[in-house]
Design an enzyme around this catalytic site. Structure first.
Site, PDB file in Angstrom:
ATOM      1  N   LYS A 138     -63.724  91.264 -72.614  1.00  0.00           N
ATOM      2  CA  LYS A 138     -63.232  90.874 -71.289  1.00  0.00           C
ATOM      3  C   LYS A 138     -63.727  91.886 -70.261  1.00  0.00           C
ATOM      4  O   LYS A 138     -63.508  93.094 -70.395  1.00  0.00           O
ATOM      5  CB  LYS A 138     -61.696  90.853 -71.332  1.00  0.00           C
ATOM      6  CG  LYS A 138     -61.048  89.939 -70.332  1.00  0.00           C
ATOM      7  CD  LYS A 138     -59.556  89.839 -70.640  1.00  0.00           C
ATOM      8  CE  LYS A 138     -58.827  88.978 -69.647  1.00  0.00           C
ATOM      9  NZ  LYS A 138     -57.378  89.002 -69.875  1.00  0.00           N
TER      10      LYS A 138
HETATM   11  O1  G3P Z   1     -54.468  88.110 -68.670  1.00  0.00           O
HETATM   12  C1  G3P Z   1     -54.747  87.809 -67.353  1.00  0.00           C
HETATM   13  C2  G3P Z   1     -53.693  87.051 -66.590  1.00  0.00           C
HETATM   14  O2  G3P Z   1     -53.254  85.967 -67.331  1.00  0.00           O
HETATM   15  C3  G3P Z   1     -52.584  87.890 -66.006  1.00  0.00           C
HETATM   16  O3  G3P Z   1     -51.473  87.135 -65.614  1.00  0.00           O
HETATM   17  O4  G3P Z   1     -49.089  87.012 -65.003  1.00  0.00           O
HETATM   18  O5  G3P Z   1     -50.296  89.208 -64.823  1.00  0.00           O
HETATM   19  O6  G3P Z   1     -50.766  87.355 -63.227  1.00  0.00           O
HETATM   20  P1  G3P Z   1     -50.360  87.710 -64.612  1.00  0.00           P
END
Ligand code: G3P
Length: 218
Positions: A87
């Site tokens: 990633k």
């Molecule tokens: O892993 C990346 C993404 O899904 C992060 O989500 O909830 O931290 O905005 P969030």
């Protein structure tokens, strides 16, 4: 549509895997920190454990922000297990690293994508997956699903092979809207996946079926 779980929590990963509908896992440095996983060895071992639970792509994020650092880290991560997807953040050095990994056959997930232009760059560099963060876009007063639709439209128009991985999902409804928009993958908290089970008419209907059975069968 593929379902990934967006967590580094092994209990939740096992629970989702047990449902039989889990296709992969995404993690990020914040999710690893939330589980208290620190130190290179522990972090690498944690990725290996996740790979032993789920037979599908497991995104492991680099923390370097320069090309050479990303390449070194990414190659190390990719060597951990065949299911590891490196990633990489959507920055200039990241795009260069994605192109490098793509040429070497190493799978990548371009993360922190918030615009169609960024998604276009990721596809041109040969990213395996692109992660638009729809929840964070919604949080800031824009329409995250609209971005998913836009990226899907662009990728289909030019036949890019990069998969659209809808990330930063906040609800079951988000998953449904992403499915409607044609996202290839949704990576979700366990709670958003299990929310899809819920419908009051299912509960009422099942209760009645069981009660009727009991009436005649005791
Ligand atoms: O892993 C990346 C993404 O899904 C992060 O989500 O909830 O931290 O905005 P969030």
């Amino acid at each position: 549509m593929k379902f990934f779980i967006d967590t580094a929590n092994l209990k939740e990963i096992r629970e989702a895997a047990d449902l039989g509908i889990l296709d992969g896992v995404t993690t990020n440095p914040s999710l690893m920190a939330k589980e208290g996983i620190s130190g290179t060895e522990n972090i690498l071992n944690h990725y290996k454990t996740i790979c032993s639970i789920v037979d599908g792509p497991v995104s492991a994020e680099v923390i370097s922000t320069d090309f050479a650092g990303m390449v070194k880290e990414g190659e190390h991560l990719a060597a951990l297990h065949p299911n590891i997807v490196v990633k990489v953040p959507m920055i200039k050095e990241g795009i260069k690293a994605i192109k490098y990994f793509s040429d070497k056959g190493i799978k990548t997930n371009c993360t922190l994508v918030f615009s169609a232009g960024q998604a276009l760059l990721a596809a041109k560099a040969g990213a395996t997956m692109v992660s638009p963060f729809l929840g964070r876009i919604d949080d800031s007063g824009w329409d995250g699903v609209q971005l998913i639709e836009q990226i899907v439209h662009i990728y289909r128009t030019y036949n890019y092979k990069t998969e659209v991985l809808a990330a930063s999902i906040r609800s079951g409804l988000h998953i449904i809207r992403c499915a409607e928009a044609g996202a290839d993958i949704a990576t979700c908290p366990l709670s958003s996946i299990t929310a899809l089970f819920n419908h009051p008419l299912t509960d009422i209907g099942l209760e009645k079926f069981l009660a009727d059975y009991k009436k005649v069968n005791g």
